[in-house]
Write a protein that holds these residues in place. Structure first.
Motif, PDB file in Angstrom:
ATOM      1  N   TYR A 292       8.201  -4.384   9.380  1.00  0.00           N
ATOM      2  CA  TYR A 292       7.806  -4.549  10.717  1.00  0.00           C
ATOM      3  C   TYR A 292       9.025  -4.693  11.456  1.00  0.00           C
ATOM      4  CZ  TYR A 292       3.047  -5.363   8.937  1.00  0.00           C
ATOM      5  OH  TYR A 292       1.861  -5.276   8.467  1.00  0.00           O
ATOM      6  N   GLY A 293       8.996  -4.049  12.774  1.00  0.00           N
ATOM      7  CA  GLY A 293      10.088  -4.256  13.826  1.00  0.00           C
ATOM      8  C   GLY A 293       9.804  -5.770  14.179  1.00  0.00           C
ATOM      9  N   ASP A 294      10.909  -6.241  14.521  1.00  0.00           N
ATOM     10  CA  ASP A 294      11.232  -7.532  15.102  1.00  0.00           C
ATOM     11  C   ASP A 294      10.288  -7.784  16.165  1.00  0.00           C
ATOM     12  OD1 ASP A 294      14.678  -7.839  14.242  1.00  0.00           O
ATOM     13  OD2 ASP A 294      13.101  -8.159  12.982  1.00  0.00           O
ATOM     14  N   SER A 295       9.990  -7.043  17.057  1.00  0.00           N
ATOM     15  CA  SER A 295       9.045  -7.306  18.200  1.00  0.00           C
ATOM     16  C   SER A 295       7.555  -7.233  17.972  1.00  0.00           C
ATOM     17  CB  SER A 295       9.233  -6.278  19.312  1.00  0.00           C
ATOM     18  OG  SER A 295       8.959  -5.080  18.689  1.00  0.00           O
ATOM     19  N   VAL A 296       7.112  -7.085  16.821  1.00  0.00           N
ATOM     20  CA  VAL A 296       5.724  -6.977  16.602  1.00  0.00           C
ATOM     21  C   VAL A 296       5.588  -7.862  15.389  1.00  0.00           C
ATOM     22  CG1 VAL A 296       5.627  -4.605  17.373  1.00  0.00           C
ATOM     23  CG2 VAL A 296       5.759  -5.058  14.777  1.00  0.00           C
ATOM     24  N   LYS A 297       6.319  -8.660  14.615  1.00  0.00           N
ATOM     25  CA  LYS A 297       6.218  -9.453  13.462  1.00  0.00           C
ATOM     26  C   LYS A 297       4.837 -10.477  13.605  1.00  0.00           C
ATOM     27  CE  LYS A 297      10.402  -8.314  10.795  1.00  0.00           C
ATOM     28  NZ  LYS A 297      11.656  -8.984  10.405  1.00  0.00           N
ATOM     29  N   GLY A 298       4.210 -10.633  12.929  1.00  0.00           N
ATOM     30  CA  GLY A 298       3.269 -11.591  13.009  1.00  0.00           C
ATOM     31  C   GLY A 298       2.136 -11.482  14.049  1.00  0.00           C
ATOM     32  N   ARG A 299       2.134 -10.139  14.840  1.00  0.00           N
ATOM     33  CA  ARG A 299       1.143  -9.785  15.665  1.00  0.00           C
ATOM     34  C   ARG A 299       0.566  -8.705  15.045  1.00  0.00           C
ATOM     35  NH1 ARG A 299       2.363  -8.008  20.722  1.00  0.00           N
ATOM     36  NH2 ARG A 299       4.300  -7.385  20.114  1.00  0.00           N
ATOM     37  N   PHE A 300       1.176  -7.733  14.540  1.00  0.00           N
ATOM     38  CA  PHE A 300       0.800  -6.300  14.161  1.00  0.00           C
ATOM     39  C   PHE A 300       0.554  -6.383  12.512  1.00  0.00           C
ATOM     40  CE2 PHE A 300       2.317  -3.348  17.890  1.00  0.00           C
ATOM     41  CZ  PHE A 300       1.757  -4.507  18.696  1.00  0.00           C
ATOM     42  N   THR A 301      -0.349  -5.695  11.974  1.00  0.00           N
ATOM     43  CA  THR A 301      -0.534  -5.427  10.672  1.00  0.00           C
ATOM     44  C   THR A 301      -0.747  -4.005  10.242  1.00  0.00           C
ATOM     45  OG1 THR A 301      -1.417  -7.785  10.550  1.00  0.00           O
ATOM     46  CG2 THR A 301      -1.769  -6.028   8.632  1.00  0.00           C
ATOM     47  N   ILE A 302      -0.032  -3.536   9.308  1.00  0.00           N
ATOM     48  CA  ILE A 302      -0.289  -2.132   9.146  1.00  0.00           C
ATOM     49  C   ILE A 302      -0.910  -2.034   7.535  1.00  0.00           C
ATOM     50  CG2 ILE A 302       2.066  -1.829   7.884  1.00  0.00           C
ATOM     51  CD1 ILE A 302       2.220   0.860   8.605  1.00  0.00           C
ATOM     52  N   SER A 303      -1.697  -1.150   7.791  1.00  0.00           N
ATOM     53  CA  SER A 303      -2.506  -1.060   6.054  1.00  0.00           C
ATOM     54  C   SER A 303      -2.662   0.394   5.926  1.00  0.00           C
ATOM     55  CB  SER A 303      -3.951  -1.594   6.221  1.00  0.00           C
ATOM     56  OG  SER A 303      -4.494  -1.222   7.175  1.00  0.00           O
ATOM     57  N   GLN A 304      -3.007   0.622   4.827  1.00  0.00           N
ATOM     58  CA  GLN A 304      -2.996   2.098   4.225  1.00  0.00           C
ATOM     59  C   GLN A 304      -4.133   2.308   3.039  1.00  0.00           C
ATOM     60  OE1 GLN A 304      -0.060   5.698   2.373  1.00  0.00           O
ATOM     61  NE2 GLN A 304       0.787   3.826   3.033  1.00  0.00           N
ATOM     62  N   GLU A 305      -4.985   3.409   3.395  1.00  0.00           N
ATOM     63  CA  GLU A 305      -5.843   3.791   2.379  1.00  0.00           C
ATOM     64  C   GLU A 305      -5.275   4.928   1.625  1.00  0.00           C
ATOM     65  OE1 GLU A 305      -9.522   4.245   5.122  1.00  0.00           O
ATOM     66  OE2 GLU A 305     -10.365   4.219   2.988  1.00  0.00           O
ATOM     67  N   ILE A 306      -4.899   4.577   0.247  1.00  0.00           N
ATOM     68  CA  ILE A 306      -3.878   5.336  -0.284  1.00  0.00           C
ATOM     69  C   ILE A 306      -4.365   6.694  -0.484  1.00  0.00           C
ATOM     70  CG2 ILE A 306      -2.471   5.788  -2.290  1.00  0.00           C
ATOM     71  CD1 ILE A 306      -2.038   2.596  -2.187  1.00  0.00           C
ATOM     72  N   GLY A 307      -5.625   6.790  -1.015  1.00  0.00           N
ATOM     73  CA  GLY A 307      -6.341   8.000  -1.627  1.00  0.00           C
ATOM     74  C   GLY A 307      -6.651   9.068  -0.643  1.00  0.00           C
ATOM     75  N   LYS A 308      -6.596   8.126   0.780  1.00  0.00           N
ATOM     76  CA  LYS A 308      -7.300   9.097   1.963  1.00  0.00           C
ATOM     77  C   LYS A 308      -6.086   9.483   2.802  1.00  0.00           C
ATOM     78  CE  LYS A 308     -12.074   7.200   1.853  1.00  0.00           C
ATOM     79  NZ  LYS A 308     -12.958   6.495   2.609  1.00  0.00           N
ATOM     80  N   HIS A 309      -4.950   8.945   2.532  1.00  0.00           N
ATOM     81  CA  HIS A 309      -3.663   9.240   3.397  1.00  0.00           C
ATOM     82  C   HIS A 309      -4.010   8.887   4.826  1.00  0.00           C
ATOM     83  CE1 HIS A 309      -2.087  11.170  -0.316  1.00  0.00           C
ATOM     84  NE2 HIS A 309      -2.960  12.364  -0.108  1.00  0.00           N
ATOM     85  N   THR A 310      -4.581   7.595   4.989  1.00  0.00           N
ATOM     86  CA  THR A 310      -4.934   7.135   6.295  1.00  0.00           C
ATOM     87  C   THR A 310      -4.256   5.783   6.385  1.00  0.00           C
ATOM     88  OG1 THR A 310      -7.166   8.051   6.186  1.00  0.00           O
ATOM     89  CG2 THR A 310      -6.700   6.481   7.799  1.00  0.00           C
ATOM     90  N   VAL A 311      -3.793   5.667   7.673  1.00  0.00           N
ATOM     91  CA  VAL A 311      -3.121   4.424   7.958  1.00  0.00           C
ATOM     92  C   VAL A 311      -3.656   3.834   9.100  1.00  0.00           C
ATOM     93  CG1 VAL A 311      -0.874   5.434   9.270  1.00  0.00           C
ATOM     94  CG2 VAL A 311      -0.655   3.325   7.983  1.00  0.00           C
ATOM     95  N   TYR A 312      -3.504   2.625   9.299  1.00  0.00           N
ATOM     96  CA  TYR A 312      -3.997   1.892  10.327  1.00  0.00           C
ATOM     97  C   TYR A 312      -2.888   0.919  10.957  1.00  0.00           C
ATOM     98  CZ  TYR A 312      -8.475   3.244   8.221  1.00  0.00           C
ATOM     99  OH  TYR A 312      -9.446   4.020   7.668  1.00  0.00           O
ATOM    100  N   LEU A 313      -2.992   0.443  12.217  1.00  0.00           N
ATOM    101  CA  LEU A 313      -2.074  -0.409  12.788  1.00  0.00           C
ATOM    102  C   LEU A 313      -3.098  -1.220  13.568  1.00  0.00           C
ATOM    103  CD1 LEU A 313       0.591  -1.470  13.108  1.00  0.00           C
ATOM    104  CD2 LEU A 313       0.813  -0.145  15.370  1.00  0.00           C
TER     105      LEU A 313
END
Length: 126
Positions: free
Chosen positions: A60-81
């Motif tokens: 995470y970039g410093d400006s978004v730590k603690g506020r943003f969360t990234i997650s990935q559906e590995i088999g579907k090559h999909t990422v969320y923020l």
């Protein structure tokens, strides 16, 4: 040929939340790094968050730590923020990017990625 289909941007008041999604259509590799970047008007592109599929590590970039969360559906090559506690300073065009995992040494550096989405606008009003 890979197409990054982004969705979920929009307008929200300060303190609100938004969730961005990005699907890599046509991506064939399993060891993947997917990232989110943003570019505000008049500024350079900034690394927001990144996720390695191989070991589930996240960055995470410093400006978004603690506020943003990234997650990935590995088999579907999909990422969320998931973006919480948004502020007007988060207003920007948000881009999704994907690259083969072993080719990425600095996951928050835009130079590491060859494949990009077209961007999704996020606007936060005070």
């Amino acid at each position: 040929q890979v197409l990054l289909a982004e969705s979920g941007g929009g307008s929200v008041q300060a303190g609100g939340s938004l969730r961005l999604s990005c699907a890599a259509i046509g991506w064939i590799y399993s060891n993947t790094c997917m990232g989110w970047f943003r570019q505000a008007a008049g500024k350079g592109r900034e690394g927001v968050a990144a996720s390695y599929a191989g070991d589930d590590s996240t960055y995470y970039g410093d400006s978004v730590k603690g506020r943003f969360t990234i997650s990935q559906e590995i088999g579907k090559h999909t990422v969320y923020l998931q973006m919480n506690s948004l502020t007007p300073e988060d207003t920007a065009l948000y881009y999704c990017a994907i690259e083969r995992g072993h080719m990425v040494g600095f996951p928050l550096s835009q130079r590491e990625y060859k494949h990009w989405g077209k961007g999704n606008q996020v606007t936060v009003s005070s």
